[in-house]
Design an enzyme around this catalytic site. Structure first.
Site, PDB file in Angstrom:
ATOM      1  N   CYS A  78     106.310 -45.498 -66.704  1.00 46.84           N
ATOM      2  CA  CYS A  78     107.538 -45.710 -67.738  1.00 46.84           C
ATOM      3  C   CYS A  78     107.410 -44.821 -69.083  1.00 46.84           C
ATOM      4  CB  CYS A  78     107.734 -47.032 -68.202  1.00 46.84           C
ATOM      5  SG  CYS A  78     108.134 -48.505 -66.850  1.00 46.84           S
ATOM      6  N   CYS A 210     116.920 -63.105 -68.881  1.00 52.70           N
ATOM      7  CA  CYS A 210     116.738 -62.416 -70.113  1.00 52.70           C
ATOM      8  C   CYS A 210     116.766 -60.921 -69.739  1.00 52.70           C
ATOM      9  CB  CYS A 210     115.878 -62.904 -71.107  1.00 52.70           C
ATOM     10  SG  CYS A 210     115.638 -61.975 -72.591  1.00 52.70           S
TER      11      CYS A 210
END
Length: 335
Positions: A78, A210
């Site tokens: 990432c 979430c």
């Protein structure tokens, strides 16, 4: 349908708020107009977003605290993350913290008046042993406090989600991070669908989902609207909006395309597109919102207190004072 291009000034944003409060979703054109709001109309936009926020949440502010339960050692690539395998940033590296440390973190969360305690671990996803270690700590924390527990352990299987639910985990965080069309520009070691699947596993286990995003990673306005729509379709109960804090040593080092006004427009967009959801001002707020941090709570109703995973946050007492200065109220602490 309101033609927003024929409405100017405060009337435009009030008209959008009226529509949202009547349960009508923003069109793509209207959503883009929020992001492209002229700076001189920003206060009018925030007032409209505040009307929606106040309708559903009043002036309450939810506080959340993170503990970095496992740091570094991540095989993913990432581009935003200092803990990834492609990062050369100097970060602590350690395996899962012991149960006693996680429990002590819960006490700190209560001291900071946080109602939600977030146990976050680096890595692609947890081992079964790590799930059991977290579950054991969660069971003890839940037996001693009324804290809401959020776990964020990476990609999750259905069985792992079930085990976390049985232990008492209330919420599971796994951010989409960016739009499906921009995802490959940020990471190639997992897919956008992998992220969606993990959130679905949490939902199927009965855990509150979430999921949020990181903005400022080179995405277009259209892609911000795209990820907001994806989160709406996912029906995430809580949406953390992170602002890129480009750390030296990460692939996105040096990227700096946000300013405080842009951040506020993005928060207003998420409030108007996801009116009933918890919108949380998350990572990077201090460095991107700067002196305009208090205005973020007009569209948002939640924030993190204390430090983030590998970067420092504002002192909790300053956040408490900011909330009081606004005339807002911290949601009852879980004691």
């Amino acid at each position: 349908m309101i033609q927003t291009e024929t409405i100017t000034g405060a009337t435009r944003w009030e008209a959008l708020a009226d529509r949202v409060l009547k349960g009508k979703p923003l069109s793509t054109e209207e959503a883009l107009s929020v992001l492209q709001c002229p700076d001189e109309a920003l206060l009018s936009l925030l007032q409209a977003a505040y009307r929606v926020r106040h309708h559903y949440f009043g002036n309450k502010v939810k506080l959340n605290m993170i503990i970095n339960a496992k740091s570094g050692l991540c095989p993913e690539n990432c581009g935003y993350c200092s803990q990834s395998i492609v990062s050369t940033a100097p970060v602590e590296r350690y395996s899962m913290l012991k149960k006693e440390v996680l429990i002590e973190g819960a006490r700190e969360a209560i001291d900071r008046q946080a109602g939600t305690y977030c146990i976050v671990a680096s890595g692609r996803g947890p081992t079964h042993r790590e799930v059991e270690e977290v579950a054991e700590a969660v069971r003890e924390i839940k037996s001693q406090t009324r804290l809401k527990i959020c776990a964020c352990l990476g990609i999750l299987s259905e069985e792992q989600a079930r085990r976390l639910k049985e232990a008492g985990v209330d919420r599971y965080n796994h951010n989409l991070n960016t739009s499906a069309s921009h995802h490959d520009q940020i990471t190639t070691s997992h897919t956008f669908d992998d992220r969606v699947r993990t959130v679905e596993h949490a939902k199927q286990a009965g855990i509150s989902p979430c999921s949020g995003c990181i903005v400022g990673m080179g995405e277009t306005d259209e892609q911000i609207v795209e990820v907001a729509n994806s989160l709406k379709e996912l029906d995430a109960d809580s949406i953390p909006v992170n602002f890129l804090h480009a750390i030296p040593g990460t692939p996105l080092e040096g990227m700096d395309e946000l300013n405080p006004r842009r951040c506020l427009k993005i928060l207003a967009l998420f409030r108007l597109m996801c009116p009933t959801k918890e919108i949380r001002v998350s990572g990077g707020r201090e460095v991107n919102l700067r002196s305009l941090q208090p205005l973020a709570l007009y569209p948002a109703n939640s924030l993190f207190v204390g430090d983030y995973l590998t970067t420092e946050g504002q002192v909790a007492e300053q956040d408490h004072q900011m909330i009081r200065d606004l005339g807002f109220e911290i949601e009852e602490c879980a004691l």
